[in-house]
Scaffold this active site. Structure first.
Site, PDB file in Angstrom:
ATOM      1  N   GLY A  74       0.854  -1.183   0.000  1.00 41.40           N
ATOM      2  CA  GLY A  74       0.000   0.000   0.000  1.00 41.40           C
ATOM      3  C   GLY A  74       0.886   1.227   0.000  1.00 41.40           C
ATOM      4  N   LYS A  75       0.348   2.356  -0.269  1.00 41.97           N
ATOM      5  CA  LYS A  75       1.104   3.609  -0.178  1.00 41.97           C
ATOM      6  C   LYS A  75       0.122   4.762  -0.116  1.00 41.97           C
ATOM      7  CE  LYS A  75       5.461   4.923  -0.186  1.00 41.97           C
ATOM      8  NZ  LYS A  75       6.593   4.175   0.383  1.00 41.97           N
ATOM      9  N   GLY A  76       0.558   5.843   0.503  1.00 43.26           N
ATOM     10  CA  GLY A  76      -0.303   7.008   0.577  1.00 43.26           C
ATOM     11  C   GLY A  76       0.506   8.272   0.404  1.00 43.26           C
TER      12      GLY A  76
END
Ligand code: NAD
Length: 423
Positions: free
Chosen positions: A110-112
């Site tokens: 995931g990444k934000g």
């Protein structure tokens, strides 16, 4: 020899994607599985209204991408930077899927990110942005869903705010929702050193494989932040000879070896510029340090340092990638021809996410390990992962980088087949 082509050599995400494509092709990945893995599971865009200190209302744009939940919750950092784009966040989320799978920890990627310049925001503004972003995502993050961590422009304090906001929403303290927290809020011992320690463990394994000795091994390290300084100190203490160092201000090279502890004091206690270090040998640009005589080169700063333009100048026998994406896909081919043993980023710097996984485990258990326990478990994971990548490279006759991608894709594909597609 198998080759990889990215259209724009310096587009690090294109490079990563080109390597994924090649690895998937060599694995003979079924078309359907390939499609499944190429696309993310979910992309969320949030608009974050924040009242600035001057009373004005501003709206920031934030993203969170879940690339894969096949092997477990998503795991990946949140970055605050003015040039964040959804494309970048999507690519970084996929990168995390492969990194977690290489070291076989039960997470997907995931990444934000939030488009903002943290240097131009007050502490209060940063806190409000972080809290509203977290509140907007509160249904999509969580210990069983998605576990963020710090990245560019975010730190332990940011994670403390995320943890507190999420906890207020679910009405109980949930430390396992993020990693990279302060020790007093459920952080793990050994996290600060973890990526550098992982770099060293990988180098130790490479030396054993190539019949080399630490005492006869000269190391250059580019980058003297978390990864670079920790790699340099730990390797120096273990008997390696650190002959070159560099940070954004410039580089130093001394064939006789550098006193890394004195240098650490110079840079972090006395707060003096690295190139002015008195016992520092020859001054040069930060870039040049990588190409000096040595047995191991550790790029641990920024991407695109070794390209098709300069790869022929690398003198090291081993390239251990502490940074993400320091070598372009075009340079891989040249390094392979030169017979340089590459420890690719998704393996070399995975010590960080591995100890983040330990942090999540400890938070969920409510039982915290001593530092030596953390380090021993890290060693176990890294050594095993190194062996698996090298075995894959030998079996499939590919370089270590493609082997790491193949191993990762294979693991995700295997889990996906076992789970099946819920329709
Ligand atoms: P950091 O901000 O702590 O340190 C970066 C260092 O690189 C600093 O010393 C800075 O002066 C130097 N630097 C910046 N630009 C440079 C340039 N153009 N030339 C030479 N030196 C330069 O960052 P970090 O956490 O050490 O991360 C370094 C790299 O490792 C990044 O690619 C990051 O994504 C990757 N990484 C970090 C971790 C981690 O746990 N911190 C884990 C995995 C990967």
């Amino acid at each position: 020899m198998v080759t990889v082509a990215a259209h724009d050599e310096l587009n690090v995400y294109e490079s990563a994607e080109a390597r994924f494509e090649l690895a998937a092709k060599l694995l003979g990945l079924e078309e359907g599985l390939y499609r499944y893995m190429k696309y993310p599971n979910k992309e969320i865009t949030v608009y974050i209204p924040v009242t600035r200190d001057n009373g004005q209302l501003e709206v920031f744009i934030g993203y969170r991408v879940h690339h894969s939940i096949v092997r477990g919750p998503c795991k990946g950092g949140i970055r605050f930077a003015p040039d964040v784009t959804l494309d970048e966040v999507r690519a970084l989320a996929a990168w995390m899927t492969w990194k977690c799978a290489v070291v076989n920890i039960p997470f997907g990627g995931g990444k934000g990110g939030i488009i903002c310049d943290p240097n131009k925001l007050s502490r209060g503004e940063l806190e409000r942005i972080t809290r509203r972003y977290t509140a907007e995502l509160s249904e999509w993050i969580g210990p069983e869903r998605d576990v963020p961590a710090p990245d560019l422009g975010t730190n332990e304090q940011t994670m403390a705010w995320v943890m507190d906001t999420y906890s207020m929403h679910v009405r109980h303290t949930t430390t396992a929702v993020v990693t990279g927290k302060p020790l007093d809020l459920g952080g793990s011992r050994g996290r600060k050193e973890a990526t550098g320690r992982g770099v060293m463990i990988n180098c130790d394994k490479a030396l054993a494989k190539l019949g080399m000795k630490r005492e006869e091994t000269r190391v250059v390290v580019q980058g003297f932040g978390n990864v670079g300084s920790m790699s340099a100190v730990l390797m120096h203490d273990a008997g390696y000879k650190i002959v070159g160092v560099a940070d954004i201000h410039g580089g130093l090279y001394d064939e006789k070896g550098l006193d890394v502890h004195a240098l650490l004091d110079w840079v972090y206690v006395q707060r003096k510029p690295l190139p002015e270090f008195p016992g520092g040998g020859a001054k040069m640009s930060a870039h040049e340090v990588l190409f000096q005589p040595c047995e191991i080169a550790v790029p641990a700063a920024v991407e695109n340092q070794i390209t098709s333009q300069n790869a022929h100048r690398l003198q090291a026998r081993i390239l251990c990638e502490g940074a993400n994406g320091p070598t372009t896909a075009h340079a891989d081919e040249i390094l392979e021809q030169k017979g340089i043993f590459i420890i690719p980023d998704i393996l070399a710097n995975a010590g960080g996410v591995t100890v983040s996984y330990f942090e999540w485990v400890q938070d969920r258990m409510g039982l915290f390990w001593r530092e030596h326990e953390v380090n021993e478990r890290l060693k176990d994971v890294m050594e095993h992962s190194f062996d698996e990548v090298v075995r894959y490279a030998d079996t499939h006759r590919v370089n270590n980088r493609i082997a790491a991608y193949m191993l990762a894709i294979d693991r995700v594909a295997f889990a996906l087949k076992l789970r099946g597609i819920y329709a």
